[in-house]
Design a protein around this motif. Structure first.
Motif, PDB file in Angstrom:
ATOM      1  N   LYS A   1       0.848  -1.189   0.000  1.00 60.60           N
ATOM      2  CA  LYS A   1       0.000   0.000   0.000  1.00 60.60           C
ATOM      3  C   LYS A   1       0.887   1.244   0.000  1.00 60.60           C
ATOM      4  CE  LYS A   1      -3.988  -2.068   2.391  1.00 60.60           C
ATOM      5  NZ  LYS A   1      -4.939  -1.884   1.277  1.00 60.60           N
ATOM      6  N   ILE A   2       0.358   2.328  -0.553  1.00 61.82           N
ATOM      7  CA  ILE A   2       1.095   3.585  -0.580  1.00 61.82           C
ATOM      8  C   ILE A   2       0.221   4.678   0.018  1.00 61.82           C
ATOM      9  CG2 ILE A   2       0.318   4.142  -2.932  1.00 61.82           C
ATOM     10  CD1 ILE A   2       3.061   5.475  -3.370  1.00 61.82           C
ATOM     11  N   ALA A   3       0.844   5.562   0.791  1.00 59.25           N
ATOM     12  CA  ALA A   3       0.150   6.721   1.367  1.00 59.25           C
ATOM     13  C   ALA A   3       1.020   7.945   1.113  1.00 59.25           C
ATOM     14  CB  ALA A   3      -0.085   6.528   2.866  1.00 59.25           C
ATOM     15  N   ILE A   4       0.376   9.078   0.844  1.00 54.48           N
ATOM     16  CA  ILE A   4       1.109  10.316   0.573  1.00 54.48           C
ATOM     17  C   ILE A   4       0.601  11.393   1.518  1.00 54.48           C
ATOM     18  CG2 ILE A   4       1.745  12.035  -1.161  1.00 54.48           C
ATOM     19  CD1 ILE A   4       1.065   9.958  -3.311  1.00 54.48           C
ATOM     20  N   ASN A   5       1.473  11.806   2.437  1.00 58.24           N
ATOM     21  CA  ASN A   5       1.151  12.865   3.396  1.00 58.24           C
ATOM     22  C   ASN A   5       1.766  14.150   2.865  1.00 58.24           C
ATOM     23  OD1 ASN A   5       0.681  14.533   5.518  1.00 58.24           O
ATOM     24  ND2 ASN A   5       1.744  13.311   7.048  1.00 58.24           N
ATOM     25  N   GLN A   6       0.936  14.966   2.229  1.00 60.87           N
ATOM     26  CA  GLN A   6       1.437  16.155   1.553  1.00 60.87           C
ATOM     27  C   GLN A   6       0.984  17.428   2.262  1.00 60.87           C
ATOM     28  OE1 GLN A   6      -0.137  15.926  -2.421  1.00 60.87           O
ATOM     29  NE2 GLN A   6      -2.232  15.603  -1.737  1.00 60.87           N
ATOM     30  N   PRO A   7       1.680  18.538   2.009  1.00 58.04           N
ATOM     31  CA  PRO A   7       1.240  19.809   2.590  1.00 58.04           C
ATOM     32  C   PRO A   7      -0.189  20.129   2.148  1.00 58.04           C
ATOM     33  CG  PRO A   7       3.426  20.023   1.661  1.00 58.04           C
ATOM     34  CD  PRO A   7       2.909  18.702   1.203  1.00 58.04           C
ATOM     35  N   GLY A   8      -0.899  20.880   2.965  1.00 60.78           N
ATOM     36  CA  GLY A   8      -2.304  21.153   2.662  1.00 60.78           C
ATOM     37  C   GLY A   8      -3.190  20.163   3.385  1.00 60.78           C
TER      38      GLY A   8
END
Length: 204
Positions: free
Chosen positions: A69-76
């Motif tokens: 699985k992939i997760a992306i914790n991005q600004p905003g």
């Protein structure tokens, strides 16, 4: 590794079996490991992204029974929660994410953390989660300052002779800015590269 078990025996009358059976099995106590990872976007440096599609690719050291699985914790305020990656071939998986232009709220430029997790091998061993970083920059560079100078003439008015045009960009650029001069008469200056003067400053 491999190990073997040998079966022998006898019946209730103590008659020994005249055959021996050996079974081989695999001992696997190791967690699957990512052997290669990339975050790529056409026309951009690795691990950097502008608005548009980015492909995240991970290759593992063994066959998996549960996809990563992939997760992306991005600004905003908009993150990508853990979601399945897609099998490409062999032990390689990818995920395509479309970066959105910064809007100051849900999407903000900056450093994002990419986490790959949950993959399990055929023996049920689960990988240790791995974090990577990608820099999101969807803001176009702008001209911060512009000046035409010729001796004592610095207000944009020039006479016959050499003059220097200087621009300062708002950030570091990978492609040198070009300049075009559309002047009275029939001779114009077609688009041509400016010259780096150090930092974010270019001249012509």
């Amino acid at each position: 590794g491999y190990d073997g078990v040998t079966f022998t025996g006898s019946n209730l009358l103590s008659t020994e079996a005249n055959t021996t059976e050996t079974t081989t099995y695999v001992v696997d106590n190791g967690n699957p490991v990512i052997t290669s990872y990339s975050a790529s976007q056409t026309g951009n440096a690795p691990d950097k992204a502008k608005a548009g599609a980015v492909v995240f690719t991970a290759t593992f050291d063994e066959t998996l029974s549960i996809v990563p699985k992939i997760a992306i914790n991005q600004p905003g305020s908009t993150d990508i929660l853990a979601t399945n990656m897609t099998l490409v071939s062999g032990n390689t998986y990818n995920y395509t994410y479309t970066v959105q232009s910064a809007n100051g709220g849900t999407y903000v430029d900056g450093s994002a953390t990419v986490t790959i997790s949950a993959a399990a091998d055929l023996a049920g061993n689960v990988m240790t989660s791995v974090n990577h970083t990608i820099v999101i920059d969807t803001t176009k560079p702008t001209v911060q300052s512009f000046q035409i100078s010729q001796g004592i003439n610095t207000a944009g008015t020039v006479k016959a002779g050499a003059s220097t045009i200087t621009v300062v960009m708002s950030e570091a650029v990978t492609t040198i800015p070009k300049i075009t001069i559309n002047q009275p008469g029939s001779t114009d200056i077609a688009s041509t590269n400016m010259t780096s003067a150090g930092g974010n400053t270019y001249t012509y």
